[in-house]
Design an enzyme around this catalytic site. Sequence first.
Site, PDB file in Angstrom:
ATOM      1  N   HIS A  52      34.686  40.264  47.032  1.00 55.71           N
ATOM      2  CA  HIS A  52      35.184  38.876  47.030  1.00 55.71           C
ATOM      3  C   HIS A  52      34.918  38.222  45.686  1.00 55.71           C
ATOM      4  CE1 HIS A  52      35.724  34.701  48.467  1.00 55.71           C
ATOM      5  NE2 HIS A  52      36.415  35.258  49.419  1.00 55.71           N
ATOM      6  N   ILE A  58      33.821  35.010  43.433  1.00 57.11           N
ATOM      7  CA  ILE A  58      33.694  33.685  44.048  1.00 57.11           C
ATOM      8  C   ILE A  58      32.884  33.860  45.332  1.00 57.11           C
ATOM      9  CG2 ILE A  58      34.914  31.772  45.160  1.00 57.11           C
ATOM     10  CD1 ILE A  58      37.321  32.438  43.390  1.00 57.11           C
ATOM     11  N   GLY A  61      33.345  30.843  50.978  1.00 57.66           N
ATOM     12  CA  GLY A  61      33.017  29.525  51.513  1.00 57.66           C
ATOM     13  C   GLY A  61      32.249  29.584  52.814  1.00 57.66           C
ATOM     14  N   VAL A  62      32.599  30.530  53.667  1.00 60.51           N
ATOM     15  CA  VAL A  62      31.904  30.639  54.946  1.00 60.51           C
ATOM     16  C   VAL A  62      30.421  30.955  54.739  1.00 60.51           C
ATOM     17  CG1 VAL A  62      32.437  33.085  55.335  1.00 60.51           C
ATOM     18  CG2 VAL A  62      32.121  31.563  57.293  1.00 60.51           C
ATOM     19  N   GLU A  66      27.157  28.953  55.967  1.00 58.40           N
ATOM     20  CA  GLU A  66      26.047  29.673  56.597  1.00 58.40           C
ATOM     21  C   GLU A  66      24.728  29.328  55.911  1.00 58.40           C
ATOM     22  OE1 GLU A  66      23.498  32.162  58.733  1.00 58.40           O
ATOM     23  OE2 GLU A  66      25.518  31.528  59.298  1.00 58.40           O
TER      24      GLU A  66
END
Length: 151
Positions: A52, A58, A61-62, A66
């Site tokens: 990723h 990057i 986002g998840v 978390e």
Amino acid sequence: MPLTTLNYDALKKVIPHRYPFLLIDKVTITEEDKSATGIKCVSGNEPFFQGHFPEHAIMPGVLIVEAMAQVACALFLSKPSASNKLAFFMGMEEIKFRKPVVPGDRLELKIEILNMRSKFGKAKGEAFVEGVLVTEAQFSFAIVDKEGPQG
């Protein structure tokens, strides 16, 4: 009241997360049962950067959300009365990703508990890099006994 700071070793004593899913390096409880600030030093060696994205790393986002949840988890599970408890995500809403987080960034994760009733609560999280808001979210969670249905 003096602030409580949990370093990486102390965090491993109070929350169940472990490498590669322990996503915070330090937490300072700024107000008991109400707010905390966590730090995540983002390294290019993070395993998720392999996919990723290899050519333009990057932080997903998840995983930022978390990390916010782990700060909230540390806020509640660091109390002696919570030594036999776990915290579970119950929902996420109003998530906004405003700017990418990349290797070399230092995430400052601010958590505020919006409400807490019995075993259930709702929190607001904000993530900053160099004072700039990069992610925000609200999430609900449950505090349960470790020896629950899964045990």
